[in-house]
Design a protein around this motif. Structure first.
Motif: not given
Length: 300
Positions: A66-71, A129-146
């Motif tokens: 949870g601490c890692g995800l919060a960061v 394991a828990v943070c990379v999926p979140v990071c990748n989704v958050a990284a792809v989203f603005p690029l895909a939207r733009h």
């Protein structure tokens, strides 16, 4: 300091890529192929192997994870908020925002072994394991939207997300690959970091940071100043054991992912701007990571 010496080779690989691209027969056309190889094969395999090799006990390490995800969540929120500033170019922001919250998984695993041996590696594997999926989704989203691409389709076929999710699923299902296959995949994945960093150097145009110096300063400030401070506060607030505190703070102080440049370049973003951010982040991490660990010790 061991942490300082750990990140120095990464920066030297970026420099070597820069020199090879500009002063040898290995010109830009060669590195276009290298980028595709890293993005579509090497990095996904690296992420898969890193996640599947370590046992994950989510229940026992819920607070730690949870601490890692919060960061990471803090980094995503702050990076996205920068896009609302007046005068910020949407494409430049969409390309560079990921550098504020993504992290170099390979460096994380190597650093963990120095900090706490096998146990620390297992903890870092959980954070990956828990943070990379979140990071990748958050990284792809603005690029895909733009670029007006279908976000869902981009997620489904994004190789970094495929590698991460498949590794996590295999780990949770208790699947074990044959030793020969694991060894082969480990060797394939191990090529991701050097080639990825050299590709960053090949695409490096530090002058591109002049396109948005204020945005660059804010993104790197989030990555190397805000997130380590958030981590130090969190680990004390929730009362993590000292060994886990060190891992979380080190995790929050890592340089950004070298694949950030490859992702931006492959999705039509501002690749040179991101290459500059990755290079500076690697350099800042060499200094900032030991400083963050020293600050944690001072507040303990």
């Amino acid at each position: 300091m061991p942490q300082l010496l750990l990140l120095l080779p990464d920066f030297l690989l970026i420099v070597s890529g820069y020199l090879l691209c500009r002063h040898t027969a290995l010109s830009r056309s060669v590195w276009d192929g290298v980028e595709k190889l890293v993005y579509y094969l090497l990095f996904p395999v690296l992420l898969f192997v890193a996640i599947i090799r370590q046992p994950l006990e989510f229940g026992a390490l819920l607070t730690f994870a949870g601490c890692g995800l919060a960061v990471i969540g803090t980094g995503i929120a702050l990076a996205y908020a920068l896009g609302r500033w007046p005068g910020v170019d949407p494409l430049t922001h969409a390309s560079g925002a990921q550098t504020a919250f993504r992290f170099n998984s390979y460096v994380a695993l190597a650093l963990a072994e120095r900090l706490g041996g096998v146990q620390a590696v297992a903890w870092i594997a959980l954070l990956i394991a828990v943070c990379v999926p979140v990071c990748n989704v958050a990284a792809v989203f603005p690029l895909a939207r733009h670029s007006r691409q279908n976000f869902g389709a981009e997620l489904i076929r994004n190789p970094l997300i495929i590698g991460t999710v498949s590794g996590l699923a295999a780990n949770l299902l208790g699947l074990h690959l044959p030793d020969v296959l694991t060894t082969t995949m480990t060797r394939v994945g191990s090529a991701a970091l050097p080639l990825g960093l050299m590709a960053v150097g090949a695409g490096l145009q530090l002058g591109a940071l002049k396109d948005a110096p204020g945005l660059a300063a804010c993104l790197l400030g989030i990555r190397h100043f805000v997130l380590p401070l958030v981590a130090i506060g969190l680990v004390h607030l929730v009362g993590l054991p000292p060994a886990q505190q060190v891992v979380v703070v080190a995790f929050a102080s890592l340089p950004t992912a070298s694949s950030a440049y490859v992702l931006a370049a492959r999705m039509g973003g501002h690749g040179p701007f991101v290459a500059g951010l990755v290079s500076l982040s690697t350099l800042l991490g060499m200094v900032g990571l030991p400083m963050a660990l020293a600050a944690l010790q001072a507040f303990s």
